[in-house]
Design a protein around this motif. Structure first.
Motif, PDB file in Angstrom:
ATOM      1  N   PRO A   1      97.410 145.217  60.716  1.00  0.00           N
ATOM      2  CA  PRO A   1      98.666 144.697  61.276  1.00  0.00           C
ATOM      3  C   PRO A   1      99.807 144.775  60.270  1.00  0.00           C
ATOM      4  N   VAL A   2     100.998 145.041  60.774  1.00  0.00           N
ATOM      5  CA  VAL A   2     102.154 145.131  59.891  1.00  0.00           C
ATOM      6  C   VAL A   2     103.080 143.922  60.006  1.00  0.00           C
ATOM      7  N   ASP A   3     102.989 143.155  61.102  1.00  0.00           N
ATOM      8  CA  ASP A   3     103.793 141.943  61.210  1.00  0.00           C
ATOM      9  C   ASP A   3     103.334 140.968  60.134  1.00  0.00           C
ATOM     10  N   PRO A   4     104.251 140.384  59.348  1.00  0.00           N
ATOM     11  CA  PRO A   4     103.845 139.520  58.226  1.00  0.00           C
ATOM     12  C   PRO A   4     102.956 138.348  58.609  1.00  0.00           C
ATOM     13  N   THR A   5     103.229 137.690  59.725  1.00  0.00           N
ATOM     14  CA  THR A   5     102.400 136.551  60.129  1.00  0.00           C
ATOM     15  C   THR A   5     100.995 137.002  60.507  1.00  0.00           C
ATOM     16  N   VAL A   6     100.896 138.048  61.302  1.00  0.00           N
ATOM     17  CA  VAL A   6      99.584 138.554  61.719  1.00  0.00           C
ATOM     18  C   VAL A   6      98.843 139.140  60.516  1.00  0.00           C
ATOM     19  N   TYR A   7      99.573 139.834  59.641  1.00  0.00           N
ATOM     20  CA  TYR A   7      98.941 140.393  58.455  1.00  0.00           C
ATOM     21  C   TYR A   7      98.338 139.300  57.578  1.00  0.00           C
ATOM     22  N   ARG A   8      99.037 138.180  57.413  1.00  0.00           N
ATOM     23  CA  ARG A   8      98.510 137.092  56.566  1.00  0.00           C
ATOM     24  C   ARG A   8      97.209 136.543  57.138  1.00  0.00           C
ATOM     25  N   LEU A   9      97.095 136.470  58.459  1.00  0.00           N
ATOM     26  CA  LEU A   9      95.831 136.031  59.064  1.00  0.00           C
ATOM     27  C   LEU A   9      94.738 137.074  58.803  1.00  0.00           C
ATOM     28  N   TYR A  10      95.108 138.336  58.878  1.00  0.00           N
ATOM     29  CA  TYR A  10      94.191 139.431  58.556  1.00  0.00           C
ATOM     30  C   TYR A  10      93.738 139.305  57.096  1.00  0.00           C
ATOM     31  N   GLU A  11      94.696 139.017  56.206  1.00  0.00           N
ATOM     32  CA  GLU A  11      94.399 138.835  54.794  1.00  0.00           C
ATOM     33  C   GLU A  11      93.460 137.644  54.576  1.00  0.00           C
ATOM     34  N   VAL A  12      93.697 136.540  55.290  1.00  0.00           N
ATOM     35  CA  VAL A  12      92.823 135.364  55.181  1.00  0.00           C
ATOM     36  C   VAL A  12      91.393 135.754  55.533  1.00  0.00           C
ATOM     37  N   LEU A  13      91.224 136.535  56.598  1.00  0.00           N
ATOM     38  CA  LEU A  13      89.867 136.947  56.984  1.00  0.00           C
ATOM     39  C   LEU A  13      89.264 137.937  55.994  1.00  0.00           C
ATOM     40  N   GLN A  14      90.095 138.775  55.383  1.00  0.00           N
ATOM     41  CA  GLN A  14      89.575 139.678  54.355  1.00  0.00           C
ATOM     42  C   GLN A  14      89.046 138.877  53.164  1.00  0.00           C
ATOM     43  N   VAL A  15      89.791 137.846  52.772  1.00  0.00           N
ATOM     44  CA  VAL A  15      89.424 137.054  51.600  1.00  0.00           C
ATOM     45  C   VAL A  15      88.310 136.064  51.926  1.00  0.00           C
ATOM     46  N   TYR A  16      88.459 135.347  53.049  1.00  0.00           N
ATOM     47  CA  TYR A  16      87.525 134.259  53.351  1.00  0.00           C
ATOM     48  C   TYR A  16      86.496 134.591  54.426  1.00  0.00           C
ATOM     49  N   GLY A  17      86.611 135.749  55.076  1.00  0.00           N
ATOM     50  CA  GLY A  17      85.655 136.131  56.120  1.00  0.00           C
ATOM     51  C   GLY A  17      84.202 136.098  55.651  1.00  0.00           C
ATOM     52  N   PRO A  18      83.874 136.730  54.516  1.00  0.00           N
ATOM     53  CA  PRO A  18      82.491 136.684  54.037  1.00  0.00           C
ATOM     54  C   PRO A  18      82.020 135.255  53.730  1.00  0.00           C
ATOM     55  N   THR A  19      82.929 134.415  53.233  1.00  0.00           N
ATOM     56  CA  THR A  19      82.582 133.017  52.955  1.00  0.00           C
ATOM     57  C   THR A  19      82.308 132.277  54.251  1.00  0.00           C
ATOM     58  N   ILE A  20      83.170 132.458  55.240  1.00  0.00           N
ATOM     59  CA  ILE A  20      82.970 131.816  56.544  1.00  0.00           C
ATOM     60  C   ILE A  20      81.643 132.259  57.139  1.00  0.00           C
ATOM     61  N   LYS A  21      81.344 133.549  57.056  1.00  0.00           N
ATOM     62  CA  LYS A  21      80.082 134.092  57.570  1.00  0.00           C
ATOM     63  C   LYS A  21      78.897 133.428  56.886  1.00  0.00           C
ATOM     64  N   GLU A  22      78.922 133.349  55.572  1.00  0.00           N
ATOM     65  CA  GLU A  22      77.814 132.723  54.836  1.00  0.00           C
ATOM     66  C   GLU A  22      77.638 131.258  55.220  1.00  0.00           C
ATOM     67  N   LEU A  23      78.745 130.545  55.344  1.00  0.00           N
ATOM     68  CA  LEU A  23      78.662 129.122  55.674  1.00  0.00           C
ATOM     69  C   LEU A  23      78.169 128.905  57.101  1.00  0.00           C
ATOM     70  N   ILE A  24      78.572 129.764  58.026  1.00  0.00           N
ATOM     71  CA  ILE A  24      78.055 129.678  59.397  1.00  0.00           C
ATOM     72  C   ILE A  24      76.556 129.918  59.399  1.00  0.00           C
ATOM     73  N   HIS A  25      76.103 130.943  58.692  1.00  0.00           N
ATOM     74  CA  HIS A  25      74.668 131.251  58.656  1.00  0.00           C
ATOM     75  C   HIS A  25      73.872 130.135  57.991  1.00  0.00           C
ATOM     76  N   GLU A  26      74.420 129.542  56.928  1.00  0.00           N
ATOM     77  CA  GLU A  26      73.716 128.461  56.251  1.00  0.00           C
ATOM     78  C   GLU A  26      73.599 127.229  57.161  1.00  0.00           C
ATOM     79  N   GLU A  27      74.659 126.933  57.892  1.00  0.00           N
ATOM     80  CA  GLU A  27      74.689 125.737  58.734  1.00  0.00           C
ATOM     81  C   GLU A  27      73.954 125.918  60.066  1.00  0.00           C
ATOM     82  N   PHE A  28      74.076 127.117  60.667  1.00  0.00           N
ATOM     83  CA  PHE A  28      73.560 127.331  62.021  1.00  0.00           C
ATOM     84  C   PHE A  28      72.387 128.304  62.099  1.00  0.00           C
TER      85      PHE A  28
END
Length: 147
Positions: free
Chosen positions: A82-109
């Motif tokens: 995405p090139v829109d700054p707001t949408v890109y920042r959400l994309y960036e959040v998932l790039q940075v924290y996506g693997p962490t969220i995935k690990e925490l979901i797997h650990e919890e569920f």
């Protein structure tokens, strides 16, 4: 026939022209503001009654009503990154924290995913002395993988 994107453009233009907020449009449609906004932007099909209510609130015609009822192509953005700054920042959040969220979901569920179909979303403003903050809550049903 009008496309969903053309209907979204018409809704956005009419909304600004008439000074209608997303919350006011959602109230007219009778659905949550996040769902209504996503629907008129092309991510959900609206029922005939919902589409009529949205078009009526914005003084739009039957071409918009019909287009709002079409099945969407969900998640379709104009570009892979995405090139829109707001949408890109959400994309960036998932790039940075996506693997962490995935690990925490797997650990919890366990082995599975968070549903994007059985899903709720909330966005709100949170006052903060250092500048207001954006709070985004993603609430999806856990779906275990079945082998």
């Amino acid at each position: 026939m009008m496309t969903k994107q053309e209907a979204a453009d018409a809704v956005c233009g009419a909304r600004v022209e008439r000074g209608v907020t997303w919350a006011q449009l959602a109230e007219a449609v009778g659905r949550p503001v996040v769902w209504t906004t996503a629907a008129v932007l092309g991510q959900h099909p609206m029922s005939a009654a919902e589409a009529e209510a949205a078009a009526s609130a914005l003084e739009l015609g039957q071409d918009v009503v019909k287009a709002l009822q079409l099945q969407p192509t969900r998640g379709a953005l104009g570009a892979a990154v995405p090139v829109d700054p707001t949408v890109y920042r959400l994309y960036e959040v998932l790039q940075v924290y996506g693997p962490t969220i995935k690990e925490l979901i797997h650990e919890e569920f366990g082995d599975g995913i968070m549903s994007a179909i059985n899903f709720r979303l909330d966005v709100k403003r949170v006052p903060d002395p250092e500048g207001d903050r954006v709070e985004i809550v993603l609430n999806g049903k856990f779906l275990p993988y079945q082998w």
